[in-house]
Scaffold this motif. Structure first.
Motif, PDB file in Angstrom:
ATOM      1  N   LEU A 239       0.798  -1.144  -0.346  1.00 37.98           N
ATOM      2  CA  LEU A 239       0.179   0.338   0.061  1.00 37.98           C
ATOM      3  C   LEU A 239       1.000   0.604   0.155  1.00 37.98           C
ATOM      4  O   LEU A 239       1.787   1.094   0.704  1.00 37.98           O
ATOM      5  CB  LEU A 239      -0.901  -0.368   0.697  1.00 37.98           C
ATOM      6  CG  LEU A 239      -2.028   0.895   1.418  1.00 37.98           C
ATOM      7  CD1 LEU A 239      -2.661   0.493   0.397  1.00 37.98           C
ATOM      8  CD2 LEU A 239      -2.491   0.603   2.839  1.00 37.98           C
ATOM      9  N   ASN A 240       1.062   1.765  -0.729  1.00 37.26           N
ATOM     10  CA  ASN A 240       1.993   3.540  -1.307  1.00 37.26           C
ATOM     11  C   ASN A 240       0.564   4.721  -1.297  1.00 37.26           C
ATOM     12  O   ASN A 240      -0.178   4.359  -1.787  1.00 37.26           O
ATOM     13  CB  ASN A 240       2.467   3.052  -1.989  1.00 37.26           C
ATOM     14  CG  ASN A 240       3.356   1.851  -1.970  1.00 37.26           C
ATOM     15  OD1 ASN A 240       3.073   0.554  -1.767  1.00 37.26           O
ATOM     16  ND2 ASN A 240       4.935   2.400  -1.776  1.00 37.26           N
ATOM     17  N   VAL A 241       1.730   5.686  -1.318  1.00 39.82           N
ATOM     18  CA  VAL A 241       0.617   6.495  -1.354  1.00 39.82           C
ATOM     19  C   VAL A 241       1.114   7.606  -2.647  1.00 39.82           C
ATOM     20  O   VAL A 241       2.247   7.665  -2.833  1.00 39.82           O
ATOM     21  CB  VAL A 241       0.349   7.981   0.061  1.00 39.82           C
ATOM     22  CG1 VAL A 241       0.227   9.199  -0.528  1.00 39.82           C
ATOM     23  CG2 VAL A 241      -0.253   7.070   0.785  1.00 39.82           C
ATOM     24  N   LEU A 242       0.600   7.817  -3.332  1.00 36.43           N
ATOM     25  CA  LEU A 242       0.751   8.858  -4.668  1.00 36.43           C
ATOM     26  C   LEU A 242       1.184   9.970  -3.985  1.00 36.43           C
ATOM     27  O   LEU A 242       0.124  10.427  -3.370  1.00 36.43           O
ATOM     28  CB  LEU A 242       0.247   8.477  -5.623  1.00 36.43           C
ATOM     29  CG  LEU A 242       0.294   6.773  -6.106  1.00 36.43           C
ATOM     30  CD1 LEU A 242      -1.691   6.586  -7.207  1.00 36.43           C
ATOM     31  CD2 LEU A 242       0.933   6.139  -7.068  1.00 36.43           C
ATOM     32  N   LEU A 243       1.392  10.787  -5.376  1.00 32.65           N
ATOM     33  CA  LEU A 243       2.068  12.261  -5.524  1.00 32.65           C
ATOM     34  C   LEU A 243       1.219  13.020  -5.006  1.00 32.65           C
ATOM     35  O   LEU A 243       1.040  14.083  -3.945  1.00 32.65           O
ATOM     36  CB  LEU A 243       2.930  12.495  -6.608  1.00 32.65           C
ATOM     37  CG  LEU A 243       5.012  12.207  -5.988  1.00 32.65           C
ATOM     38  CD1 LEU A 243       5.607  13.163  -7.329  1.00 32.65           C
ATOM     39  CD2 LEU A 243       4.854  12.627  -4.764  1.00 32.65           C
TER      40      LEU A 243
ATOM     41  N   ILE B 250      -2.370   3.443  -3.441  1.00 31.66           N
ATOM     42  CA  ILE B 250      -3.000   2.775  -4.265  1.00 31.66           C
ATOM     43  C   ILE B 250      -2.505   1.732  -3.823  1.00 31.66           C
ATOM     44  O   ILE B 250      -1.195   0.930  -3.371  1.00 31.66           O
ATOM     45  CB  ILE B 250      -1.917   2.902  -5.848  1.00 31.66           C
ATOM     46  CG1 ILE B 250      -1.671   1.696  -6.446  1.00 31.66           C
ATOM     47  CG2 ILE B 250      -0.563   2.855  -5.142  1.00 31.66           C
ATOM     48  CD1 ILE B 250      -1.546   1.841  -8.077  1.00 31.66           C
ATOM     49  N   ALA B 251      -2.924   0.149  -4.004  1.00 31.82           N
ATOM     50  CA  ALA B 251      -3.018  -1.807  -3.042  1.00 31.82           C
ATOM     51  C   ALA B 251      -2.503  -2.277  -4.508  1.00 31.82           C
ATOM     52  O   ALA B 251      -3.055  -1.939  -5.786  1.00 31.82           O
ATOM     53  CB  ALA B 251      -3.934  -2.244  -3.008  1.00 31.82           C
ATOM     54  N   VAL B 252      -0.903  -2.443  -4.318  1.00 31.00           N
ATOM     55  CA  VAL B 252      -1.259  -3.807  -5.340  1.00 31.00           C
ATOM     56  C   VAL B 252      -0.370  -5.197  -5.062  1.00 31.00           C
ATOM     57  O   VAL B 252       0.221  -5.507  -3.989  1.00 31.00           O
ATOM     58  CB  VAL B 252       0.019  -2.903  -5.647  1.00 31.00           C
ATOM     59  CG1 VAL B 252       1.116  -3.870  -7.031  1.00 31.00           C
ATOM     60  CG2 VAL B 252       0.733  -1.908  -6.717  1.00 31.00           C
TER      61      VAL B 252
ATOM     62  N   THR C 115       8.605   0.470  -3.342  1.00 32.89           N
ATOM     63  CA  THR C 115       9.469   1.803  -2.545  1.00 32.89           C
ATOM     64  C   THR C 115       9.107   2.766  -3.405  1.00 32.89           C
ATOM     65  O   THR C 115       9.129   2.750  -4.958  1.00 32.89           O
ATOM     66  CB  THR C 115      10.727   1.122  -2.809  1.00 32.89           C
ATOM     67  OG1 THR C 115      11.218  -0.213  -2.061  1.00 32.89           O
ATOM     68  CG2 THR C 115      11.249   2.341  -1.922  1.00 32.89           C
ATOM     69  N   SER C 116       8.688   3.613  -3.075  1.00 33.72           N
ATOM     70  CA  SER C 116       8.106   4.731  -3.145  1.00 33.72           C
ATOM     71  C   SER C 116       9.406   5.574  -3.697  1.00 33.72           C
ATOM     72  O   SER C 116      10.070   6.120  -2.938  1.00 33.72           O
ATOM     73  CB  SER C 116       6.868   5.829  -2.621  1.00 33.72           C
ATOM     74  OG  SER C 116       5.897   5.213  -3.372  1.00 33.72           O
ATOM     75  N   LEU C 117       9.203   6.537  -5.145  1.00 30.48           N
ATOM     76  CA  LEU C 117      10.383   7.302  -5.737  1.00 30.48           C
ATOM     77  C   LEU C 117      10.139   8.691  -5.000  1.00 30.48           C
ATOM     78  O   LEU C 117       9.057   9.008  -5.481  1.00 30.48           O
ATOM     79  CB  LEU C 117      10.994   6.836  -6.488  1.00 30.48           C
ATOM     80  CG  LEU C 117      11.640   5.260  -6.915  1.00 30.48           C
ATOM     81  CD1 LEU C 117      11.595   5.174  -8.412  1.00 30.48           C
ATOM     82  CD2 LEU C 117      12.501   4.901  -6.091  1.00 30.48           C
ATOM     83  N   PRO C 118      11.406   9.341  -5.301  1.00 32.20           N
ATOM     84  CA  PRO C 118      11.131  11.060  -5.092  1.00 32.20           C
ATOM     85  C   PRO C 118       9.973  11.213  -6.083  1.00 32.20           C
ATOM     86  O   PRO C 118       9.559  12.372  -5.818  1.00 32.20           O
ATOM     87  CB  PRO C 118      12.843  11.335  -5.234  1.00 32.20           C
ATOM     88  CG  PRO C 118      13.366  10.422  -4.700  1.00 32.20           C
ATOM     89  CD  PRO C 118      12.873   9.045  -5.265  1.00 32.20           C
ATOM     90  N   ASP C 119      10.290  10.834  -7.320  1.00 31.31           N
ATOM     91  CA  ASP C 119       9.899  11.790  -8.836  1.00 31.31           C
ATOM     92  C   ASP C 119       7.851  10.609  -9.088  1.00 31.31           C
ATOM     93  O   ASP C 119       7.397  11.527  -9.405  1.00 31.31           O
ATOM     94  CB  ASP C 119       9.984  11.038  -9.783  1.00 31.31           C
ATOM     95  CG  ASP C 119      10.653   9.485  -9.547  1.00 31.31           C
ATOM     96  OD1 ASP C 119       9.788   8.447  -9.311  1.00 31.31           O
ATOM     97  OD2 ASP C 119      11.221   9.249 -10.936  1.00 31.31           O
TER      98      ASP C 119
END
Length: 362
Positions: free
Chosen positions: A119-123, A128-130, A173-177
């Motif tokens: 589970l990640n938070v987008l910019l 988003i659940a993957v 892993t969320s990247l800076p971009d």
């Protein structure tokens, strides 16, 4: 004792598979998990006095759920299992915690219940659940290729990018971009996946990445702040079981390199970046069936060296860990159905991983 050390951080209730998140004020929320059954109870850890306090319980009990901190300071907890039975199927329920009001609100469920997903938070603040899997039951124990995106808390989950390789027990892993690097995982037990995938920053699609040199599931991933590389440590790989490999992926070049090796292969361990840039790898499962590790190691990305932390955790743990703003690392997991007096459900690591050590545990 000065230097690197573990100190007990006893919970009010022992729990396995809790979802952890650092709140905006620096406290740590532990939601659900399992004990003699799955739990809906929630506790918050205050680093200032190293104590846990019960807060409002969730509407649904769950273990192996995922949680993220939203831009508005609330916490979203999604899916997970409502039973530890082998034939259990993941719940699709989702709820949001408001730390100020101390309330939980149920929101739209996922289309598909999941465990071992990410589970990640987008910019843009959407979630988003993957991947993941629905159950350990034969016929439902294969990885999922689907993803789901929630644009706002009042809306519904919409289909996100479809992965080229269905997978569970991966890292994301969320990247800076804003892109998300999905690495490792398995299609099914014993079928680990080599190619990673990159989810676009706007979740409009995904693309395949270079295959990893040591395909594994249930590993730990840490993004290095200086180089931007993602370091993957340990994991499970057939037919070896727990593996010690440390590999680094560079999103800028789409290349992998092997950068070191753990002293003890483990899967289901957790990793956290320490002050000073070293990485703590704690606990996990060894190749001895049913044996959680009490030991932890430090990896130095600058030298490729690893060494043990001399003081062990209170008991063996294979749970999530999370870095607290003061630089300490909290690990939450109980390796018994009932820890004596609930006193050993969590440990806190204090230090920067500078005390090199190779034998003579305390």
């Amino acid at each position: 004792m000065a230097g690197d050390r573990w100190v007990p951080a006893p919970l009010n209730h022992s729990r396995n598979g809790a979802a952890l998140v650092v709140l905006a004020d620096g406290r740590v929320l532990a939601a659900g998990g399992g004990h003699t059954g799955t739990l809906s109870s929630v506790e918050v850890f205050d680093p200032s006095n190293r104590s846990w306090t019960f807060v409002a319980s969730m509407h649904n009990d769950r273990m192996r759920a995922q949680a993220v901190l939203l831009p508005n300071g609330k916490v979203l907890v999604a899916s997970g299992m409502q039973s530890a039975m082998i034939d259990a199927v993941a719940t699709a329920t989702v709820e949001v915690y408001d730390p100020i009001a101390n309330t939980w609100t149920e929101i739209a469920p996922l289309a598909t219940g999941r465990e071992f997903f990410t589970l990640n938070v987008l910019l843009d603040g959407s979630v988003i659940a993957v991947g993941g899997r629905r159950s350990n039951t034969p016929g439902m124990d294969e990885g999922l290729s689907s993803s789901e995106r929630l644009a706002n808390l009042d809306g519904t989950w919409e289909p996100g990018p479809t992965l080229s390789h269905a997978r569970y027990a991966h890292t994301a892993t969320s990247l800076p971009d804003g892109r998300i690097a999905v690495l490792g995982g398995a299609r099914q037990f014993g079928d680990e996946i080599a190619p990673g995938e990159m989810i676009a920053a706007d979740a409009s699609g995904s693309s395949l990445l270079a295959p990893m040199p040591h395909p594994m599931s249930s590993g730990s991933a840490i993004k290095l702040p200086d180089t931007g590389e993602i370091v993957l440590m340990g994991g499970f790989a057939s037919p070896s079981g727990a593996v010690p490999f440390i590999d680094a992926y560079d999103p800028a070049t789409n290349q992998w390199r092997t950068v070191g090796s753990l002293n003890t292969g483990a899967y289901g361990s957790c990793a956290s970046l320490l002050n000073g840039g070293r990485i703590l790898v704690a606990g996990g499962w060894s190749n001895s069936v049913g044996a959680r590790l009490e030991t932890s190691e430090v990896f130095d990305p600058d030298t490729g060296s690893t060494w043990f932390v001399q003081r062990r955790m209170s008991i063996g743990r294979a749970g999530p860990c999370i870095r607290i703003p003061d630089g300490s690392v909290l690990v939450v997991d109980s390796n018994r159905v009932n820890d004596p007096n609930h006193e050993k459900g969590a440990d806190l690591f204090i230090g920067e991983g500078t005390d090199t050590f190779f034998d003579g545990f305390e």
